[in-house]
Write a protein that holds these residues in place. Structure first.
Motif, short mmCIF file in Angstrom:
data_model
loop_
_atom_site.label_atom_id
_atom_site.label_comp_id
_atom_site.label_asym_id
_atom_site.label_seq_id
_atom_site.Cartn_x
_atom_site.Cartn_y
_atom_site.Cartn_z
N LEU A 147 0.85 -1.19 0.00
CA LEU A 147 0.00 0.00 0.00
C LEU A 147 0.89 1.24 0.00
CD1 LEU A 147 -2.76 1.49 0.36
CD2 LEU A 147 -2.37 1.30 2.83
N ILE A 148 0.62 2.15 -0.94
CA ILE A 148 1.31 3.44 -0.98
C ILE A 148 0.27 4.53 -0.81
CG2 ILE A 148 2.74 5.02 -2.32
CD1 ILE A 148 3.75 2.64 -3.91
N THR A 149 0.36 5.29 0.27
CA THR A 149 -0.50 6.47 0.39
C THR A 149 0.24 7.63 -0.27
OG1 THR A 149 0.36 7.35 2.49
CG2 THR A 149 -1.31 5.59 2.61
N GLY A 150 -0.51 8.46 -0.99
CA GLY A 150 0.13 9.56 -1.71
C GLY A 150 0.77 9.12 -3.02
N HIS A 151 0.23 8.05 -3.61
CA HIS A 151 0.81 7.52 -4.86
C HIS A 151 0.62 8.43 -6.06
CE1 HIS A 151 -3.41 6.47 -5.27
NE2 HIS A 151 -3.21 6.10 -6.52
N THR A 152 -0.27 9.41 -5.95
CA THR A 152 -0.49 10.34 -7.06
C THR A 152 0.46 11.53 -7.02
OG1 THR A 152 -2.21 11.51 -5.81
CG2 THR A 152 -2.93 9.73 -7.28
N GLY A 153 1.28 11.61 -5.98
CA GLY A 153 2.26 12.68 -5.88
C GLY A 153 3.56 12.33 -6.59
N ILE A 201 -0.17 0.70 -13.93
CA ILE A 201 0.61 -0.34 -13.25
C ILE A 201 0.05 -0.70 -11.87
CG2 ILE A 201 2.72 0.34 -14.45
CD1 ILE A 201 3.61 1.72 -11.85
N LEU A 202 -1.07 -0.09 -11.46
CA LEU A 202 -1.61 -0.31 -10.13
C LEU A 202 -2.57 -1.49 -10.09
CD1 LEU A 202 -2.43 3.40 -9.20
CD2 LEU A 202 -0.38 2.10 -8.57
N LYS A 203 -2.52 -2.23 -9.00
CA LYS A 203 -3.52 -3.27 -8.76
C LYS A 203 -4.85 -2.63 -8.37
CE LYS A 203 -4.55 -7.16 -5.66
NZ LYS A 203 -4.07 -7.92 -4.47
N LYS A 204 -4.79 -1.65 -7.48
CA LYS A 204 -5.98 -0.89 -7.07
C LYS A 204 -5.60 0.58 -6.94
CE LYS A 204 -9.11 -4.17 -6.51
NZ LYS A 204 -9.47 -4.64 -5.17
N ASP A 205 -6.53 1.44 -7.31
CA ASP A 205 -6.27 2.88 -7.28
C ASP A 205 -7.43 3.57 -6.56
OD1 ASP A 205 -5.52 5.49 -7.73
OD2 ASP A 205 -5.97 5.46 -9.89
N ILE A 264 -1.23 -1.09 -4.23
CA ILE A 264 -2.52 -0.49 -3.90
C ILE A 264 -2.26 0.98 -3.59
CG2 ILE A 264 -4.53 -0.52 -2.37
CD1 ILE A 264 -2.38 -3.51 -2.10
N GLY A 265 -2.87 1.87 -4.36
CA GLY A 265 -2.66 3.30 -4.16
C GLY A 265 -3.82 3.93 -3.42
N TYR A 266 -3.50 4.86 -2.52
CA TYR A 266 -4.53 5.55 -1.73
C TYR A 266 -4.13 7.02 -1.65
CZ TYR A 266 -7.93 6.25 2.09
OH TYR A 266 -9.00 6.66 2.87
N ALA A 267 -4.89 7.88 -2.34
CA ALA A 267 -4.54 9.29 -2.37
C ALA A 267 -5.66 10.12 -2.99
CB ALA A 267 -3.26 9.49 -3.19
N ILE A 293 3.52 -1.13 3.97
CA ILE A 293 2.90 0.17 3.73
C ILE A 293 3.97 1.25 3.69
CG2 ILE A 293 1.36 1.96 4.67
CD1 ILE A 293 -0.30 -0.24 5.94
N PHE A 294 3.89 2.08 2.66
CA PHE A 294 4.69 3.31 2.59
C PHE A 294 3.72 4.49 2.69
CE2 PHE A 294 7.28 0.21 0.28
CZ PHE A 294 8.56 0.45 0.80
#
Length: 363
Positions: free
Chosen positions: A15-21, A60-64, A39-42, A87-88
């Motif tokens: 899980l990467i939070t802030g993946h759109t940055g 390239i994301l499994k979940k966005d 898995i991106g969360y942002a 998690i990052f």
């Protein structure tokens, strides 16, 4: 320098939070290159131009997930559903100048957002490794030309720095209160000033350099003699992966602490020196204007300022993890300009980003 273990990362749920940055986008591509399921969360990426859109990171994301890190209920649901092992946490308001313009949003996003990540994972035993990204600006900087190590006093006279110092304290408190006797290991990382292809964050000097020099427009410098620990974005990101691997092991708690990721001392240079390197690289005819009180930022009711000197000591991470920077400032400028030129020529930027990652890992 040891490399991230591709066998370790293959098929890991991350899980990467802030993946759109900017940094989150580069981290997403790096982990995809290593074979992870991301898995991106942002929130949605900001601005007309951004790394996420330009490099087609969504592909390239499994979940966005486009969610607010301040929403604890949604965050828990996403974590419970996707069961990330690692998690990052990068979701943040990352601009010093913006923190003066919108202090409340900076505090709630940075402080509450970090607390929510830590709160959300308390009851899930599948999360093994967590890296909380803060900043090199967490240190109380009394305008001394010293190198801050991980034991230096935390502080921050501006809201951004203060909010990130709070994240460090929160992480320490949660770690001691809830995670000491679990299999989940948590570290914080403090990186120097990162730049690279695709950073269009407002008020960032490298963004202004590239745009103005490309168009031969004048470049206004607010603080030309400020020194910063400049480094290409891939330097600390690769280090974060190495650290996450260590946190995942049976002895992970040994690494559950704060870590600095900075360049070698030669790259702690003044803003005006970095500007000149880019100007020569781009063969630009732009004029450089010194304007320490730009009207764009001046407000009589707000004392807007930035630290003049900022230098960090990365000896601990080099000694205990084997990480050290590999790129010279000239290499970093070359890679950044190559990416920007490809953007202007409308080339495949996801492919180029992966090529730059391969180049870096093969050094």
């Amino acid at each position: 320098m040891s490399k991230p273990n591709s066998k370790f990362w293959k098929n890991k749920n991350v899980l990467i939070t802030g993946h759109t940055g900017f940094k989150g986008g580069w981290l997403s591509v790096l982990l995809n290159y290593m074979g992870s399921k991301i898995i991106g969360y942002a929130l949605n990426p900001a601005g007309k131009n951004n790394f996420f859109k330009s490099a087609n990171v969504k592909k390239i994301l499994k979940k966005d997930y486009r969610k607010d890190i301040r929403d604890l209920t949604n965050l828990k649901k996403v974590i419970k559903k996707n069961k990330p092992q690692i998690i990052f946490h990068l979701a943040a308001q990352s601009s010093v100048i913006q923190s003066f313009k919108n202090s409340s949003e900076t505090i709630t996003t940075n402080v509450l957002g970090t607390a929510n990540i830590l709160e959300a994972i308390k009851d899930f035993n599948f999360v093994k490794s967590v890296v909380i990204i803060t900043t090199d600006k967490v240190y109380q900087n009394y305008k001394e030309q010293k190198y801050f190590n991980e034991n230096s006093q935390l502080g921050g006279d501006d809201i951004y720095s203060g909010s990130k110092a709070c994240c460090e304290l929160l992480t320490h408190s949660y770690r001691k209160s809830f995670f000491e006797n679990t299999n989940c290991c948590i570290a914080t990382v403090r990186a120097g000033n990162c730049f690279g292809g695709g950073d269009w964050t407002p008020e960032r000097i490298v963004k202004d350099i590239l745009e103005n020099f490309h168009n031969n427009k004048k470049l206004i410098l607010r603080n030309p003699n400020a020194t910063r620990p400049w480094q290409h974005v891939l330097e600390p990101l690769v280090g974060y992966l190495l650290l996450a691997e260590k946190l995942y092991t049976e002895k992970g708690h040994i690494f559950s602490q704060a870590w600095n990721f900075g360049p070698n001392l030669k790259q702690n240079m003044k803003v005006k020196n970095l500007v000149q390197i880019f100007k020569r690289k781009m063969n630009s005819k732009s004029k450089i204007i010194i304007n320490r009180r730009s009207k764009k930022f001046h407000n009589k009711k707000i004392n807007i300022f930035e630290s003049k000197h900022l230098n960090i000591n990365s000896k601990k991470i080099t000694t205990k993890l084997g990480w050290k920077p590999k790129l010279s400032i000239l290499n970093s400028v070359d890679l950044t300009y190559e990416w920007y030129s490809a953007f202007k020529k409308k080339k495949d930027l996801l492919k180029l980003t992966k090529n730059q990652i391969k180049y870096y890992l093969d050094l």
